[in-house]
Motif scaffolding. Structure first.
Motif, PDB file in Angstrom:
ATOM      1  N   ASN B 181       0.734  -1.345   0.090  1.00 27.40           N
ATOM      2  CA  ASN B 181       0.027   0.045   0.047  1.00 27.40           C
ATOM      3  C   ASN B 181       0.712   1.086   0.061  1.00 27.40           C
ATOM      4  N   GLY B 182       2.476   1.287  -0.227  1.00 31.84           N
ATOM      5  CA  GLY B 182       2.878   2.165  -0.429  1.00 31.84           C
ATOM      6  C   GLY B 182       3.552   3.040   0.931  1.00 31.84           C
ATOM      7  N   SER B 183       3.156   2.252   1.816  1.00 30.82           N
ATOM      8  CA  SER B 183       3.945   2.777   3.275  1.00 30.82           C
ATOM      9  C   SER B 183       5.105   2.553   3.651  1.00 30.82           C
ATOM     10  N   MET B 184       5.675   1.286   2.767  1.00 32.11           N
ATOM     11  CA  MET B 184       6.964   0.772   3.376  1.00 32.11           C
ATOM     12  C   MET B 184       8.011   0.817   1.926  1.00 32.11           C
ATOM     13  N   MET B 185       9.231   1.258   2.050  1.00 30.33           N
ATOM     14  CA  MET B 185      10.006   1.069   0.876  1.00 30.33           C
ATOM     15  C   MET B 185      10.249  -0.097   0.581  1.00 30.33           C
TER      16      MET B 185
END
Lengths: 89, 264
Positions: B181-185
């Protein structure tokens, strides 16, 4: 301004992208052992020299260090308005 | 002649000791002879993470001060053949040890073991210098967050300066859901920043907490995703070509199903 329009009409940028961009900038500076003061001074002195040759708006200037593979490049972005009418050389 | 590998990170709490314990055990399970060395003088933890804390009699400091032979200071892990622990002294501090003394210990251990894994303390000072003094190679452990990655980059610079290579990365506590969901690299982001080779990815696994509570390294449990990740990394260390699975491409549903169907 830019950010607020994006926030109004679009989705917020993914935090992982923000993290990556922030890290790239800070790590490049860490590796080169340069700090903000150095970058500001470089920025100002470049602007001083370049102002002799062409006109640019001071707030659109960007000077940064970027990583390119294993090496680093200095990226100086001076969007020019017009060149001064001077004879070089 | 065995290899000496320092396990390091810069930042504390990213999983150096857990990784050392699990990789050391995993290598022994694969039939290798392994010595794991705690280089965190004054703040030792490898013994308790491995469940060997009650059996420590001598430490590396006793060996340095010639209070006992190196072979006598090694604690044999009875659960698997070929695994030994050399504990750090708890009553000394990092300045009581010289890098050359640690190097001498590592050089002795490499003549009798296939792998010597040195668990480095956090930080970039004396403790790190001691831990890396005898190392041929390095494993840098990081989690996908900004502070851990920035510190990892610092450590990589110091390892390169000390001409320790290869330097391989273990990306720990990776969460496929958060990456999704784009919250972690993801690993591509981290590798793009750090510019070193990826040795493996260890997914976030609550089993790490329970295994540490019990003092039984995760790799003794076959089903856990963390255990499988450490076993794959250990195989890669022995030279086997094991592809790194693309954890983030799994859908959320697959992960939920996997989580409910895993053995606990």
């Amino acid at each position: 301004m830019n950010i607020s329009i994006k926030q109004l009409f679009g989705r917020r940028p993914k935090s992982s992208n923000i993290a990556k961009q922030r890290l790239k900038l800070v790590i490049t500076q860490d590796r080169m052992d340069v700090d903000d003061r150095f970058m500001t001074r470089l920025h100002n002195e470049l602007a001083e020299v370049l102002a002799k040759y062409f006109e640019f708006s001071a707030n659109s200037v960007q000077v940064s260090l970027k990583q390119k593979g294993n090496s680093y490049v200095l990226v100086a972005d001076f969007p020019y308005k017009k060149f001064h009418d001077i004879n070089i050389g | 002649m065995g290899k000496v590998i320092v396990v390091t990170s810069g930042k504390g709490g990213v999983g150096k000791t857990t990784s050392t314990a699990n990789l050391g055990t995993a290598l022994a399970l694969l039939g290798k002879t392994v010595a794991v060395v705690d280089a965190d003088v004054g703040l030792r933890n490898l013994d308790i993470v491995m469940g060997l804390e009650s059996r420590i009699v001598y430490t590396s400091m006793d060996v340095i001060e010639k209070q006992c032979e190196l072979s006598k200071a090694l604690v044999k892990d009875r659960r698997v053949d070929g695994l030994m622990l050399l504990a750090a002294s708890q009553k000394n501090n990092k300045d009581d040890m010289q890098p050359a003394q640690m190097k001498a210990i590592c050089d002795k251990l490499r003549s009798t073991h296939d792998f010597v894994l040195v668990d480095s303390p956090a930080g970039i000072e004396r403790g790190f210098n001691n831990a890396s003094a005898g190392a041929d190679e390095a494993i840098v452990v990081t989690t996908p967050d900004v502070s851990a990655i920035r510190d990892a980059d610092r450590i990589i610079g110091l390892l390169q300066h000390a001409r320790i290579e290869p330097i391989n990365l273990v990306l720990n506590r990776f969460s496929p859901e958060l990456v999704g969901n784009g919250s972690m690299m993801d690993q591509a982001d981290v590798l793009d920043i750090l510019n070193i080779d990826l040795l493996g990815i260890v997914p976030e696994d609550s089993g790490v907490i329970t295994s540490t509570n019990r003092g039984i390294p995760l790799v003794y449990e076959d089903a856990s995703p963390g255990s499988q990740a450490y076993m794959r990394i250990a195989r890669r260390l022995t030279g086997q070509r094991i592809p790194i699975p693309d954890l983030e491409h799994k859908g959320l549903l697959t992960n939920i199903v996997n989580w409910f169907t895993r053995k606990r």
